[in-house]
Design a protein around this motif. Sequence first.
Motif, PDB file in Angstrom:
ATOM      1  N   ASP A 147       0.828  -1.206   0.000  1.00 39.59           N
ATOM      2  CA  ASP A 147       0.000   0.000   0.000  1.00 39.59           C
ATOM      3  C   ASP A 147       0.860   1.252   0.000  1.00 39.59           C
ATOM      4  O   ASP A 147       0.488   2.280  -0.563  1.00 39.59           O
ATOM      5  N   LEU A 148       2.021   1.155   0.650  1.00 40.20           N
ATOM      6  CA  LEU A 148       2.903   2.306   0.806  1.00 40.20           C
ATOM      7  C   LEU A 148       4.356   1.842   0.750  1.00 40.20           C
ATOM      8  O   LEU A 148       4.743   0.914   1.459  1.00 40.20           O
ATOM      9  N   ILE A 149       5.136   2.478  -0.111  1.00 41.25           N
ATOM     10  CA  ILE A 149       6.571   2.207  -0.209  1.00 41.25           C
ATOM     11  C   ILE A 149       7.307   3.476   0.177  1.00 41.25           C
ATOM     12  O   ILE A 149       7.057   4.548  -0.374  1.00 41.25           O
ATOM     13  N   CYS A 202       0.359   8.122  11.085  1.00 44.61           N
ATOM     14  CA  CYS A 202      -0.610   9.121  10.625  1.00 44.61           C
ATOM     15  C   CYS A 202      -1.356   8.628   9.389  1.00 44.61           C
ATOM     16  O   CYS A 202      -2.573   8.810   9.290  1.00 44.61           O
ATOM     17  N   VAL A 203      -0.650   8.009   8.462  1.00 42.36           N
ATOM     18  CA  VAL A 203      -1.306   7.457   7.280  1.00 42.36           C
ATOM     19  C   VAL A 203      -2.322   6.402   7.691  1.00 42.36           C
ATOM     20  O   VAL A 203      -3.411   6.302   7.122  1.00 42.36           O
ATOM     21  N   GLN A 204      -1.977   5.617   8.711  1.00 40.68           N
ATOM     22  CA  GLN A 204      -2.881   4.587   9.208  1.00 40.68           C
ATOM     23  C   GLN A 204      -4.213   5.187   9.636  1.00 40.68           C
ATOM     24  O   GLN A 204      -5.278   4.618   9.393  1.00 40.68           O
ATOM     25  N   LEU A 205      -4.165   6.348  10.264  1.00 39.11           N
ATOM     26  CA  LEU A 205      -5.385   7.000  10.732  1.00 39.11           C
ATOM     27  C   LEU A 205      -6.215   7.572   9.598  1.00 39.11           C
ATOM     28  O   LEU A 205      -7.426   7.746   9.735  1.00 39.11           O
ATOM     29  N   MET A 206      -5.584   7.893   8.473  1.00 39.60           N
ATOM     30  CA  MET A 206      -6.293   8.516   7.368  1.00 39.60           C
ATOM     31  C   MET A 206      -7.281   7.572   6.714  1.00 39.60           C
ATOM     32  O   MET A 206      -8.306   7.998   6.188  1.00 39.60           O
ATOM     33  N   GLY A 207      -6.968   6.278   6.729  1.00 38.96           N
ATOM     34  CA  GLY A 207      -7.845   5.332   6.069  1.00 38.96           C
ATOM     35  C   GLY A 207      -7.672   5.366   4.566  1.00 38.96           C
ATOM     36  O   GLY A 207      -7.154   4.435   3.969  1.00 38.96           O
ATOM     37  N   ASP A 208      -8.093   6.444   3.931  1.00 40.24           N
ATOM     38  CA  ASP A 208      -7.972   6.614   2.488  1.00 40.24           C
ATOM     39  C   ASP A 208      -6.812   7.561   2.200  1.00 40.24           C
ATOM     40  O   ASP A 208      -6.901   8.757   2.462  1.00 40.24           O
ATOM     41  N   MET A 209      -5.731   7.015   1.648  1.00 37.27           N
ATOM     42  CA  MET A 209      -4.553   7.846   1.409  1.00 37.27           C
ATOM     43  C   MET A 209      -4.773   8.882   0.313  1.00 37.27           C
ATOM     44  O   MET A 209      -4.019   9.837   0.206  1.00 37.27           O
ATOM     45  N   ASP A 211      -7.067  10.917   0.203  1.00 39.06           N
ATOM     46  CA  ASP A 211      -7.675  12.103   0.799  1.00 39.06           C
ATOM     47  C   ASP A 211      -6.751  12.672   1.872  1.00 39.06           C
ATOM     48  O   ASP A 211      -6.670  12.160   2.972  1.00 39.06           O
ATOM     49  N   GLY A 212      -6.020  13.714   1.537  1.00 39.87           N
ATOM     50  CA  GLY A 212      -5.247  14.419   2.555  1.00 39.87           C
ATOM     51  C   GLY A 212      -3.783  14.080   2.646  1.00 39.87           C
ATOM     52  O   GLY A 212      -3.087  14.611   3.510  1.00 39.87           O
ATOM     53  N   ILE A 213      -3.272  13.211   1.749  1.00 38.99           N
ATOM     54  CA  ILE A 213      -1.864  12.841   1.851  1.00 38.99           C
ATOM     55  C   ILE A 213      -0.957  14.042   1.604  1.00 38.99           C
ATOM     56  O   ILE A 213       0.096  14.176   2.217  1.00 38.99           O
ATOM     57  N   GLY A 214      -1.391  14.943   0.727  1.00 35.14           N
ATOM     58  CA  GLY A 214      -0.581  16.128   0.448  1.00 35.14           C
ATOM     59  C   GLY A 214      -0.432  17.018   1.664  1.00 35.14           C
ATOM     60  O   GLY A 214       0.674  17.503   1.978  1.00 35.14           O
ATOM     61  N   GLU A 215      -1.537  17.236   2.388  1.00 36.59           N
ATOM     62  CA  GLU A 215      -1.488  18.058   3.598  1.00 36.59           C
ATOM     63  C   GLU A 215      -0.659  17.389   4.688  1.00 36.59           C
ATOM     64  O   GLU A 215       0.072  18.049   5.429  1.00 36.59           O
ATOM     65  N   LEU A 216      -0.759  16.067   4.753  1.00 30.68           N
ATOM     66  CA  LEU A 216       0.012  15.330   5.747  1.00 30.68           C
ATOM     67  C   LEU A 216       1.505  15.486   5.501  1.00 30.68           C
ATOM     68  O   LEU A 216       2.286  15.773   6.421  1.00 30.68           O
ATOM     69  N   LEU A 217       1.927  15.314   4.261  1.00 30.62           N
ATOM     70  CA  LEU A 217       3.349  15.431   3.938  1.00 30.62           C
ATOM     71  C   LEU A 217       3.838  16.858   4.143  1.00 30.62           C
ATOM     72  O   LEU A 217       4.981  17.071   4.567  1.00 30.62           O
ATOM     73  N   GLN A 218       2.991  17.836   3.849  1.00 28.71           N
ATOM     74  CA  GLN A 218       3.376  19.228   4.082  1.00 28.71           C
ATOM     75  C   GLN A 218       3.631  19.475   5.563  1.00 28.71           C
ATOM     76  O   GLN A 218       4.588  20.163   5.941  1.00 28.71           O
TER      77      GLN A 218
END
Length: 235
Positions: A147-149, A202-209, A211-218
């Motif tokens: 799911d994530l590398i 944090c990604v685990q909490l998002m559920g759907d990556m 939605d919001g991955i850009g804000e998370l990485l920022q």
Amino acid sequence: MLPVPQLLLPGIEATTLLLWKRQESRSEISELRVSVSAAAVMPFLPLRLAVVCSSNQNRSMEAHNILSKRGFSILSFGTGTNMKLPGPARNRPNVYDFRAMYDDVYKDLLRKDKELYMQNGVLRMLERNSQIKPRPERFQECKDLFDLILTCEERVYDQVVEDMNSGEQETCQPVHVINVNILDTNKEATFGAFLICDLCQCVQLMGDMEDGIGELLQAFEEKSSRSFLHTVCFY
């Protein structure tokens, strides 16, 4: 109210990351405060993770070690044609085939110069690695789906993305590839492993990556003062 993960980020105390998650109405923004503390929580949704560096020795294995202890499903890899370890001089690295067992490399370096390789931490690193898995693995030879590398340097990120895009798409399952540059030193590998662990929680909490991955990485860029690269590939 979204659950708050307890994160591990060395060197930062009583810090709050401000992560923004957009709601259906764009005018509504909810603030997720992620407190950094010395506690850890088990992930509540299974993420299939891979961490990749060049030789599958230091950076990816330190992250593998930390993430596995936090309960994540994690594999680690290298992308190089050989694995390289520090030698007696900067221009004289120890080079081994990727099929070499960690324990065999340990014995070889022990024979060559026990004092040197104890002092620079290479023997301790190999001992840790051998407790996690028998030998290094090349990402290009892996058939598992993730799911994530996460990659530890831009060159490795490019190699992973190139490999992912070189084959025909079969399932069209998306995989997010994220890079954060981590120097190949013992200290940086430890910091990078905890940073990667925080990001995964944090990604685990998002559920759907999506939605919001850009804000998370920022948010992580602002708190860690490091740049992140991100793309989506498909299986």
